[in-house]
Design a protein around this motif. Sequence first.
Motif, PDB file in Angstrom:
ATOM      1  N   LEU A 104      62.442   1.750  21.542  1.00 36.64           N
ATOM      2  CA  LEU A 104      62.005   0.753  20.961  1.00 36.64           C
ATOM      3  C   LEU A 104      63.171  -0.323  20.926  1.00 36.64           C
ATOM      4  O   LEU A 104      62.654  -1.582  20.798  1.00 36.64           O
ATOM      5  CB  LEU A 104      61.781   1.271  19.678  1.00 36.64           C
ATOM      6  CG  LEU A 104      61.316  -0.108  18.747  1.00 36.64           C
ATOM      7  CD1 LEU A 104      60.141  -0.360  18.968  1.00 36.64           C
ATOM      8  CD2 LEU A 104      61.251   0.668  17.230  1.00 36.64           C
ATOM      9  N   ALA A 105      64.391  -0.210  20.555  1.00 37.27           N
ATOM     10  CA  ALA A 105      65.290  -0.985  20.301  1.00 37.27           C
ATOM     11  C   ALA A 105      65.604  -1.768  21.760  1.00 37.27           C
ATOM     12  O   ALA A 105      65.765  -3.024  21.762  1.00 37.27           O
ATOM     13  CB  ALA A 105      66.762  -0.305  20.118  1.00 37.27           C
ATOM     14  N   LEU A 106      65.454  -0.934  22.927  1.00 34.51           N
ATOM     15  CA  LEU A 106      65.781  -1.788  24.342  1.00 34.51           C
ATOM     16  C   LEU A 106      64.617  -2.536  24.383  1.00 34.51           C
ATOM     17  O   LEU A 106      64.776  -3.624  25.251  1.00 34.51           O
ATOM     18  CB  LEU A 106      65.775  -0.633  25.250  1.00 34.51           C
ATOM     19  CG  LEU A 106      66.885   0.415  25.205  1.00 34.51           C
ATOM     20  CD1 LEU A 106      67.006   1.472  26.432  1.00 34.51           C
ATOM     21  CD2 LEU A 106      68.200  -0.442  25.248  1.00 34.51           C
ATOM     22  N   ALA A 107      63.485  -2.202  24.279  1.00 30.67           N
ATOM     23  CA  ALA A 107      62.222  -3.084  24.244  1.00 30.67           C
ATOM     24  C   ALA A 107      62.582  -4.349  23.470  1.00 30.67           C
ATOM     25  O   ALA A 107      62.198  -5.385  24.085  1.00 30.67           O
ATOM     26  CB  ALA A 107      61.077  -2.402  23.670  1.00 30.67           C
ATOM     27  N   VAL A 108      63.070  -4.547  22.384  1.00 30.74           N
ATOM     28  CA  VAL A 108      63.305  -5.638  21.502  1.00 30.74           C
ATOM     29  C   VAL A 108      64.313  -6.389  22.452  1.00 30.74           C
ATOM     30  O   VAL A 108      64.403  -7.620  22.528  1.00 30.74           O
ATOM     31  CB  VAL A 108      63.813  -5.245  20.315  1.00 30.74           C
ATOM     32  CG1 VAL A 108      64.335  -6.627  19.662  1.00 30.74           C
ATOM     33  CG2 VAL A 108      62.790  -4.707  19.271  1.00 30.74           C
ATOM     34  N   VAL A 109      65.601  -5.742  22.829  1.00 29.40           N
ATOM     35  CA  VAL A 109      66.625  -6.427  23.679  1.00 29.40           C
ATOM     36  C   VAL A 109      65.740  -7.063  24.885  1.00 29.40           C
ATOM     37  O   VAL A 109      66.146  -8.332  25.166  1.00 29.40           O
ATOM     38  CB  VAL A 109      67.439  -5.448  24.254  1.00 29.40           C
ATOM     39  CG1 VAL A 109      68.400  -6.025  25.192  1.00 29.40           C
ATOM     40  CG2 VAL A 109      68.366  -4.698  23.160  1.00 29.40           C
ATOM     41  N   TYR A 110      64.763  -6.432  25.526  1.00 27.33           N
ATOM     42  CA  TYR A 110      64.194  -6.977  26.680  1.00 27.33           C
ATOM     43  C   TYR A 110      63.337  -8.427  26.339  1.00 27.33           C
ATOM     44  O   TYR A 110      63.275  -9.409  27.058  1.00 27.33           O
ATOM     45  CB  TYR A 110      63.178  -5.976  27.505  1.00 27.33           C
ATOM     46  CG  TYR A 110      62.396  -6.462  28.511  1.00 27.33           C
ATOM     47  CD1 TYR A 110      63.276  -6.692  29.740  1.00 27.33           C
ATOM     48  CD2 TYR A 110      61.015  -6.851  28.384  1.00 27.33           C
ATOM     49  CE1 TYR A 110      62.341  -7.261  30.826  1.00 27.33           C
ATOM     50  CE2 TYR A 110      60.353  -7.387  29.413  1.00 27.33           C
ATOM     51  CZ  TYR A 110      61.303  -7.459  30.754  1.00 27.33           C
ATOM     52  OH  TYR A 110      60.517  -8.085  31.698  1.00 27.33           O
ATOM     53  N   VAL A 111      62.672  -8.089  25.070  1.00 27.71           N
ATOM     54  CA  VAL A 111      62.023  -9.180  24.743  1.00 27.71           C
ATOM     55  C   VAL A 111      62.778 -10.532  24.733  1.00 27.71           C
ATOM     56  O   VAL A 111      62.672 -11.475  24.804  1.00 27.71           O
ATOM     57  CB  VAL A 111      61.004  -9.024  23.624  1.00 27.71           C
ATOM     58  CG1 VAL A 111      60.380 -10.310  23.038  1.00 27.71           C
ATOM     59  CG2 VAL A 111      59.931  -7.905  23.976  1.00 27.71           C
TER      60      VAL A 111
END
Lengths: 262, 236
Positions: A23-30
Motif C-alpha cells: 500500500l505504501a509503495l503504491a502511494v509512493v508510485y502515485v
Amino acid sequence: MLSRLFSDPLQLGIAQAAVTILLALAVVYVARRREVHLERETLISLLRGFVQVVAVGSILVLLFRGPSWSSVFVLLLMMLAAAATSARRARDIPGAFAVSFYGIVVGSGVVIALMTALGAIDPRMESLIPVGSMVIASGMNSNALALERFRSELTANVGYVEAGLALGATPNRVVVPYVQAAVRAAMIPRIDTLRALGIVWIPGLMAGMILAGSDPVYAAIYQFVVVGMIYAAAGLTSLVATLLIRSRAFSPAEQLVLGSQR
Amino acid sequence: MAGEAESREATWEGPVLRTEHLTRVVDDRPLVEDVSIAVELGEVVAMVGPSGGGKSSLLRLLNRLDEPTGGTVFLEGRDYREIAPRELRRRIGMLLQQPFLFPGTVAENLAFGPAARGELLATETIAELLERVGLGGYADRDVSRLSGGEAQRVSLARTLANGPEILLLDEPTSALDEAAQLGVERLICNIIRQQQLTCLIVTHDPEQAERMAQRAILMENGRVVESGPMSEIKNA
Ligand SMILES: Nc1ncnc2c1ncn2[C@@H]1O[C@H](COP(=O)(O)OP(=O)(O)OP(=O)(O)O)[C@@H](O)[C@H]1O
Ligand SMILES: [Mg+2]
C-alpha cells in the motif's frame, strides 16, 4: 482473506505487513507520477519502522515473562528516551534534558503510579507497559511543545521582559504570561482530543482491545480513561517543565539569559 | 512618594554613581571597555557617540540588566553587586527607546513596579503621576490605544512611580515625531529638575544634548574617549 490463508499468527502478521508495505509503495508510485519523490525516505522509514516494531515486540515477549517489578525499569527507560527525544527539540536551552526528564517523570510518572495504585491501570505488564507508554508519549509531546513555546515567547518579548526587570520585578513575576501561554499551547492538542474523542480519535488501544476480544463498550470507556490520563500527564508535565525552565532562563543576578542575544 | 528629593538620605557626599574599569566582553568582543566615570548628585550627563559605540550597552550594565565581565559600579559608594538587583533597579530607573507598556490600562502599568514589591500605588498617586507627565485623566485608558508620545509618557510615569534616584534614558524621544519629541523632552527636563534626579541620557541629537545636559561623555568602540561640556565635545 489473509486470515483464511494463514492460520499461524506469525505468518499472518508478516502477510499483513507485506500488504501494508505494498500500500505504501503504491502511494509512493502515485506521488512519483505527480513528481513528488518520496522513494528514499519512505523505503528507509518503512524498513526502520518494521525492524523497530519487531524488535520491541520480541523484547516485550521476553519482558512479559520476567518479574512484574521490572516494568518500573522499562517505564523509566522509556522516560529517559522520551526526555532525550524532546530535549533534542530544545537543544539551545541549557539543561533541556534534565528539565524534560524531571517534567516527564513527574508528569507521566505520577499519573501512571496513581492510576495503577487506584486500579485504573492493570498492574500486569501486558497492560501497564502499553498504557504507560502512551502516557509517557503524551508527557513527551507536551514537554516539547511547552519548552518550545516558552522559548519563542521569551524571544519575542525580550523588551517586555527586560522592561519588567528594570522596574524591579522578579523574573517569576515577569514571565507569568509566557508560562501561561506555554502550558496552554501544550494542552491544546489534549483538550481537542478530549473534545473529539468519539469521532476522530480511535487509536490503537481501543482497536486493539476489541480485536483482542474485549467488550466494545468497555473498550470504549477504557479509551476515555486513557485519554483522561494522557490529558493529566500533559498538564503536569508541561507545568513542571515550564516552571523548571523558567528559573534557567535567568542568571542569579536576575538577568535574562535565554532568548536574549546578550 | 518614595522618590521625592526630601525623603532621601543626604549622608553620602561623593559621586552618586561611579564606574570603575567597567567592562563587558561578549564572544571576545568588548562592547564596553574599561569605562570609569563619575556622576554627581543632580547632574544630567549626555552620552553621545557613533552608532554601535556602546552607549546602550553601558546603560544596561548600570541597570545590571547585563553582567559586567570586568570592573564594577558604585552606587553612593557601595559596590552594586552587594545590592539586590531588584532594589538596585528600583533606585536606578531606566527608560528605553520604546515604551514596552504591558497589556492593560495605564493605571495598571504605573502600579506594576510598586506591586512587584508588594506595595499598592494609591489612586491619588497615579492621578498625580499622570498629571505630572501631562496625561491627567488617562488612568483607565487601554495602553493599546495610546499614541507613541503618550505611550512614552506613560512609560516615564511608570518608571517614576518606582521613586528612582537615578534615571537612565536611552534615546527616550528618538522613536517620536518632532513635535512629540520636544514635548517629551521638556517634560523630562522639568521632572529631572523638580525631583533633583541624577540622570544619564543617551542621545543622537547634539542639540538635545545641549538643551538637556550640563556635561557630555563621548563613547567610541566601547570606550569613553572624551568627557566635558557639550561645546568641547562637539568640536572634537
Ligand atoms: N549580545 C551581543 N553580542 C555581541 N555584540 C553585541 C551584543 N549586544 C550588542 N552588541 C554590539 O555592541 C556594540 C555596541 O552596541 P550598543 O547598542 O551599545 O551601541 P550604541 O552606542 O547604543 O549604538 P546606537 O547609537 O546605534 O544605539 C554594537 O556593535 C552591537 O552590535
Ligand atoms: Mg543604543
